[in-house]
Structures are given as structure tokens and as C-alpha cells.
Design a protein around this motif. Structure first.
Motif, PDB file in Angstrom:
ATOM      1  N   ARG A  22      -6.332  -3.180  -3.175  1.00  9.16           N
ATOM      2  CA  ARG A  22      -6.921  -3.206  -1.500  1.00  9.16           C
ATOM      3  C   ARG A  22      -7.622  -4.527  -1.420  1.00  9.16           C
ATOM      4  N   ASP A  23      -8.415  -4.584  -2.211  1.00 11.42           N
ATOM      5  CA  ASP A  23      -9.604  -5.806  -2.786  1.00 11.42           C
ATOM      6  C   ASP A  23      -8.301  -7.296  -2.513  1.00 11.42           C
ATOM      7  N   ILE A  24      -7.570  -7.008  -3.402  1.00 10.36           N
ATOM      8  CA  ILE A  24      -6.620  -8.191  -3.678  1.00 10.36           C
ATOM      9  C   ILE A  24      -6.054  -8.527  -2.689  1.00 10.36           C
ATOM     10  N   LEU A  25      -5.797  -7.050  -1.351  1.00 11.40           N
ATOM     11  CA  LEU A  25      -4.943  -7.685  -0.061  1.00 11.40           C
ATOM     12  C   LEU A  25      -5.742  -7.805   0.466  1.00 11.40           C
ATOM     13  N   TRP A  26      -7.325  -7.296   0.910  1.00 10.45           N
ATOM     14  CA  TRP A  26      -7.842  -8.050   2.088  1.00 10.45           C
ATOM     15  C   TRP A  26      -8.292  -9.677   1.254  1.00 10.45           C
ATOM     16  N   ALA A  59      -3.479   1.928  -2.185  1.00  8.95           N
ATOM     17  CA  ALA A  59      -4.610   1.027  -1.954  1.00  8.95           C
ATOM     18  C   ALA A  59      -5.279   0.893  -3.133  1.00  8.95           C
ATOM     19  N   ASP A  60      -5.843   1.891  -4.644  1.00  8.86           N
ATOM     20  CA  ASP A  60      -6.269   1.478  -5.904  1.00  8.86           C
ATOM     21  C   ASP A  60      -5.328   1.592  -6.977  1.00  8.86           C
ATOM     22  N   GLN A  61      -4.166   0.587  -7.147  1.00  8.53           N
ATOM     23  CA  GLN A  61      -3.040  -0.127  -8.027  1.00  8.53           C
ATOM     24  C   GLN A  61      -4.284  -0.752  -8.946  1.00  8.53           C
ATOM     25  N   HIS A  62      -4.447  -1.062  -9.919  1.00  8.35           N
ATOM     26  CA  HIS A  62      -4.639  -2.060 -10.932  1.00  8.35           C
ATOM     27  C   HIS A  62      -3.274  -2.405 -11.729  1.00  8.35           C
ATOM     28  N   PHE A  63      -3.365  -4.164 -11.567  1.00  8.48           N
ATOM     29  CA  PHE A  63      -2.783  -5.143 -11.918  1.00  8.48           C
ATOM     30  C   PHE A  63      -3.653  -4.842 -14.446  1.00  8.48           C
ATOM     31  N   GLN A  64      -2.402  -4.646 -14.413  1.00  6.38           N
ATOM     32  CA  GLN A  64      -3.220  -5.463 -16.071  1.00  6.38           C
ATOM     33  C   GLN A  64      -2.557  -6.318 -16.795  1.00  6.38           C
ATOM     34  N   LEU A  82       1.253  -1.192  -0.045  1.00  6.67           N
ATOM     35  CA  LEU A  82       0.171   0.010   0.152  1.00  6.67           C
ATOM     36  C   LEU A  82       0.446   1.169  -0.207  1.00  6.67           C
ATOM     37  N   SER A  83       1.963   1.006   0.966  1.00  5.56           N
ATOM     38  CA  SER A  83       2.904   2.286   1.029  1.00  5.56           C
ATOM     39  C   SER A  83       3.362   2.532  -1.236  1.00  5.56           C
ATOM     40  N   ARG A  84       3.853   1.554  -1.266  1.00 10.29           N
ATOM     41  CA  ARG A  84       4.724   1.886  -2.828  1.00 10.29           C
ATOM     42  C   ARG A  84       3.692   2.177  -3.875  1.00 10.29           C
TER      43      ARG A  84
END
Length: 245
Positions: A204-208, A83-88, A78-80
Motif C-alpha cells: 500500500r505504501d509502495i503504491l502510494w 495491501a500488506d504484502q512485503h517483497f524480499q 491490491l486485489s491479487r
């Protein structure tokens, strides 16, 4: 100029109020009934300001953190990345599909930035989408560009690249060449034909999901993306200011 201090900085340290916890005692009793010894367990629950300890059992003991380390990995991610990061995950070809032959005259490229939530079932879905668009045969290689991994809820995935090839085969796509891995920089995407793309959920959802279900494969992939155990250790010491020992 003389340094000024806030009132909170000048105030003496407050000894936290320790409260008894009936819920904690019930939990420890249940563990003992299951022959899980309470001396091997530790818990500390306190208010955010540290003024009240709501539950405390062996909090000063040193234990193997086990899956609690997933929280450290989550904090690091989350720091790097945010939270809203998406992967492609994008799929390209060397050329447009030959609709009559249902073939790709060249290589099929899977370009990934390391989606840690990609499952084996998602690989099947990607393959089915390609089949619906007319692909049945790849005359060249299956080229994986960038960090790529698959995981399964049912069985360990030992080699994600080979697992992807098997998934494509299962839905009816034959790869005539081999499977190979390259860096994204080695592929000139401006000369390729984009067939499809897949966007992951927010980080954030992936980590949840990772933490709620303790999914080791996601945590491992997230950690690798960030530089591995050494990078996590440096982050915890230098930025989270956790003592090395």
C-alpha cells in the motif's frame, strides 16, 4: 424457490444531483491561462453512492488515460497481492566468506521476488553492508534469481543486472565472473549461505509513492509481476466489470 430482491434493487435508478463547482471553474481558468485547452481535459467527482455529482467537465468524452492507468494497476495489485504484502531481496553465497582473503569462493546470489521499489541507492546500501561484513571479491558469478529491477530518480536504468554489478563495484566489491539470470527454482538455497535480506515497505505504501509521484518504473514492474497488460485487461473486464470498449 422464488428469487427475492432487496429494497435497493427494486428502487428505480436515481438521477444524480449535479452541483456547480467553483473550484473546478477556477482550475479550468488557470489551465487556459497556461495555454492548456480545457476541451482536452476531463474530470468527474461524485459521491460514493452516485447521488451527487460534485464536479463534471467533459466526463463523457474519451481521453487517453495516461498515468490514470496507474490506478488500475494499483487496484489489480491490491486485489491479487493484498495491501500488506512485503517483497524480499535476499543475498546468498555458495559458501561462507573467507575472512582472511575477504573473498567469496563461489557465486554471489541475489534472490528476488520482484520488489518494485528497489532503487539504485538501495543497491549501494546492500553493497556497503556486504563490505562491512568483509566481502571485497567474488570469485564466481553474480547470479540474479527471480524478477529483479532497479530504478533511479535521476536517470533511467536500462539494465538492472548490470546496474547492480556497477553498484557493487562502486563500493569496492569485485565480481570476477559474469552476471547471469536464472529462475529461483534453479537455485538450491538449502546449500547456500544467507548473508543478508532486505524487506520492502508494504505494498500500500509502495503504491502510494507510485501514484503520488507518478513513478513509471514502479508501475511497470508491478504490472509485469502480475502478468503484463493482457492480465490487467482481463482483470478490468472480468472482475472489475468494465466494458471492453
Amino acid at each position: 424457490l422464488p428469487k427475492t430482491f432487496s429494497a435497493s434493487e427494486l428502487a428505480p435508478a436515481v438521477t444524480p444531483q449535479i452541483l456547480s463547482s467553483e473550484a473546478l471553474q477556477k482550475s479550468l481558468t488557470q489551465l487556459e491561462r497556461r495555454r492548456i485547452r480545457s476541451y482536452n481535459q476531463g474530470v468527474l467527482v461524485e459521491t460514493l453512492d452516485g447521488r451527487k455529482v460534485l464536479a463534471d467537465h467533459n466526463s463523457e468524452e474519451v481521453f487517453n488515460p495516461a498515468s490514470v492507468m496507474k490506478l488500475a494497476t494499483s487496484f489489480f495489485a491490491l486485489s491479487r497481492l493484498g495491501a500488506d504484502q512485503h517483497f524480499q531481496t535476499k543475498i546468498y553465497g555458495d559458501s561462507p566468506l573467507d575472512g582472511r582473503a575477504k573473498a567469496l569462493r563461489g557465486n554471489l546470489y541475489v534472490v528476488s521476488d520482484g520488489d518494485p521499489s528497489l532503487r539504485s541507492s538501495d543497491a549501494l546500501s546492500l553493497g556497503r553492508t556486504l563490505v562491512r561484513r568483509g566481502l571485497r571479491r567474488v570469485d564466481g558469478d553474480l547470479v540474479i534469481a527471480g524478477p529483479f529491477s532497479l530504478y533511479s530518480d535521476r536517470y533511467p536504468v536500462r539494465n538492472s543486472n548490470d546496474a547492480l554489478r556497477r553498484s557493487l563495484s562502486r563500493v569496492g566489491i569485485r565480481i570476477m565472473g559474469k552476471v547471469r539470470t536464472v529462475s529461483v527454482q534453479q537455485v538450491d538455497l538449502s546449500t547456500k549461505t544467507l548473508f543478508m535480506r532486505r524487506e520492502s515497505d508494504r505494498l500500500r505504501d509502495i503504491l502510494w509513492m507510485q501514484n503520488a509521484h507518478s513513478i513509471n518504473e514502479i508501475a511497470d514492474q508491478v504490472g509485469d509481476l502480475l502478468g503484463g497488460p493482457e492480465a490487467l485487461e482481463r482483470f478490468l473486464i472480468e472482475e472489475a466489470t468494465i466494458e471492453p470498449d
